[in-house]
Design an enzyme around this catalytic site. Structure first.
Site, PDB file in Angstrom:
ATOM      1  N   GLU A   1       1.074  51.239  87.043  1.00 55.44           N
ATOM      2  CA  GLU A   1       0.786  51.394  88.478  1.00 55.44           C
ATOM      3  C   GLU A   1      -0.415  52.310  88.596  1.00 55.44           C
ATOM      4  OE1 GLU A   1       4.142  53.293  90.457  1.00 55.44           O
ATOM      5  OE2 GLU A   1       4.478  54.632  88.782  1.00 55.44           O
TER       6      GLU A   1
ATOM      7  N   LYS B   1      11.976  58.509  92.334  1.00 51.28           N
ATOM      8  CA  LYS B   1      10.935  59.169  93.137  1.00 51.28           C
ATOM      9  C   LYS B   1      11.166  60.680  93.084  1.00 51.28           C
ATOM     10  CE  LYS B   1       8.222  58.270  97.309  1.00 51.28           C
ATOM     11  NZ  LYS B   1       6.907  58.212  96.676  1.00 51.28           N
TER      12      LYS B   1
ATOM     13  N   TYR C   1      12.284  62.674  96.619  1.00 46.95           N
ATOM     14  CA  TYR C   1      11.664  62.675  97.948  1.00 46.95           C
ATOM     15  C   TYR C   1      11.361  61.265  98.418  1.00 46.95           C
ATOM     16  CZ  TYR C   1       6.982  61.554  96.126  1.00 46.95           C
ATOM     17  OH  TYR C   1       5.916  60.927  95.553  1.00 46.95           O
TER      18      TYR C   1
ATOM     19  N   LEU D   1       7.211  52.929  90.042  1.00 46.48           N
ATOM     20  CA  LEU D   1       7.996  53.191  91.246  1.00 46.48           C
ATOM     21  C   LEU D   1       8.184  51.873  92.004  1.00 46.48           C
ATOM     22  CD1 LEU D   1       9.156  55.667  92.899  1.00 46.48           C
ATOM     23  CD2 LEU D   1       7.326  55.113  94.493  1.00 46.48           C
TER      24      LEU D   1
HETATM   25  C1  LIG Z   1       3.575  56.656  91.637  1.00 43.07           C
HETATM   26  C2  LIG Z   1       3.685  55.858  92.898  1.00 43.07           C
HETATM   27  N1  LIG Z   1       3.732  54.519  92.813  1.00 43.07           N
HETATM   28  C3  LIG Z   1       3.820  53.747  93.912  1.00 43.07           C
HETATM   29  C4  LIG Z   1       3.851  54.306  95.196  1.00 43.07           C
HETATM   30  C5  LIG Z   1       3.942  53.411  96.403  1.00 43.07           C
HETATM   31  O1  LIG Z   1       5.209  53.468  96.993  1.00 43.07           O
HETATM   32  P1  LIG Z   1       5.425  53.149  98.535  1.00 43.07           P
HETATM   33  O2  LIG Z   1       4.822  51.814  98.789  1.00 43.07           O
HETATM   34  O3  LIG Z   1       6.905  53.144  98.698  1.00 43.07           O
HETATM   35  O4  LIG Z   1       4.747  54.239  99.303  1.00 43.07           O
HETATM   36  C6  LIG Z   1       3.826  55.703  95.329  1.00 43.07           C
HETATM   37  C7  LIG Z   1       3.885  56.289  96.667  1.00 43.07           C
HETATM   38  O5  LIG Z   1       3.812  57.470  96.867  1.00 43.07           O
HETATM   39  C8  LIG Z   1       3.744  56.495  94.152  1.00 43.07           C
HETATM   40  O6  LIG Z   1       3.700  57.832  94.244  1.00 43.07           O
END
Ligand SMILES: Cc1ncc(COP(=O)(O)O)c(C=O)c1O
Length: 289
Positions: free
Chosen positions: A176, A144, A30, A200
């Protein structure tokens, strides 16, 4: 109005068969794209990450880049509100339950756009609380995936503590947070883990890194130890919906002096200016920091 498998329809009429592998196995990927004044923020980067997630999970990509863009903007333009969060997911499709990939199935594509929920002003001004936990998710957190049970269990720990996020450590190193990336500041240097299969690759993380570099703020992408996080002067989390948010307590211990720090203030300002620049440029134009 939502989008499901080629059709725009009211959400009440959108139906997916129970044998969809997204429902049975969490077998899908997603994206969530923030939209400001009907302009999708970093759309090309989100689409590139979707393509990457599909490639790593060997799910067929049903649309070209141009088709994705068109569907997203048709959905965005159909909503009665300006700032939106466009969620879209692709699952491997509908098939008799068997772990091995089915042959000749069409992926299921679902897309919806909701009003964008960003942190309340108070959280940005005063900062938010976080708790920590061991990162016990799988070893491909760079994909993702819609299989988010690990992230949900970890997020629930902070929800139950009345905190905004759960910051994760694996083998004594920062990875993270349950739904965002993490930056820390020590003696004027911004630190964050380099991209790997354990985090991610956040689109917001990239924007923060670009803004730091373009504006001469010291930044190091490298292993960050748990001890460094606990001794940090500042902690920030970043994501498409949180943007950049200061964390002022970790496990009920104040971070620095317990208030959002000066580098956060600078980065927040740069981020808001960058958003304005993207909005002024309008649809379909790439803007760099
Ligand atoms: C586990 C995780 N890490 C980092 C992020 C941040 O990603 P982004 O900046 O692309 O929203 C998300 C966003 O949903 C996430 O679910």
């Amino acid at each position: 109005m939502v989008f499901l498998n080629g059709k725009f329809l009211p959400i009440e009429e959108a139906r997916v068969p129970v044998l969809d592998r997204g429902f049975i196995f969490g077998d899908g990927v997603y994206e969530l794209v923030p939209v400001y004044s009907r302009v999708a923020f970093r759309l090309e980067e989100h689409l590139a990450r979707l393509e990457r997630s599909l490639a790593h999970t060997r799910i067929a990509n049903p649309y070209s880049r141009g088709e994705w863009r068109d569907i997203i903007y048709r959905l965005v333009d159909a909503q009665p509100f300006e700032d939106q969060g466009v969620y879209f997911q692709v699952t491997r499709g509908v098939a008799r339950r068997d772990h091995a990939f089915p042959k000749d199935v069409e992926p299921t594509v679902f897309m919806m756009s909701n009003p964008l929920v960003t942190p309340p002003k108070e959280a940005v001004q005063k900062g938010a609380a976080a708790v920590s936990a061991q990162d016990n998710r799988w070893l491909r957190c760079d994909i993702k995936s819609i299989s988010l049970i690990g992230n949900c269990l970890l997020r629930q720990l902070s929800a139950e503590a009345g905190a905004a996020e759960t910051i994760l450590f694996r083998d004594g190193k920062l990875t993270e947070a349950s739904a965002s990336n993490v930056f820390v500041v020590k003696r004027g240097v911004i630190l964050s883990p380099a991209k790997s299969e354990l985090i991610l690759p956040g689109i917001t993380y990239d924007v923060v890194v670009e803004l730091a570099r373009a504006n001469g703020l010291p930044l190091e992408l490298r292993e960050v130890t748990e001890a460094e996080v606990r001794a940090a002067d500042e902690i920030w989390v970043s994501s498409s919906s949180k943007e950049v948010l200061p964390i002022v307590s970790l496990d009920a211990v104040p971070v620095g002096d317990g208030r959002p720090g000066p580098l956060f203030g600078r980065m927040y300002q740069l981020y808001q200016e960058f958003k304005q620049k993207v909005m002024r440029a309008g649809k379909r134009e790439a803007v760099s920091a």
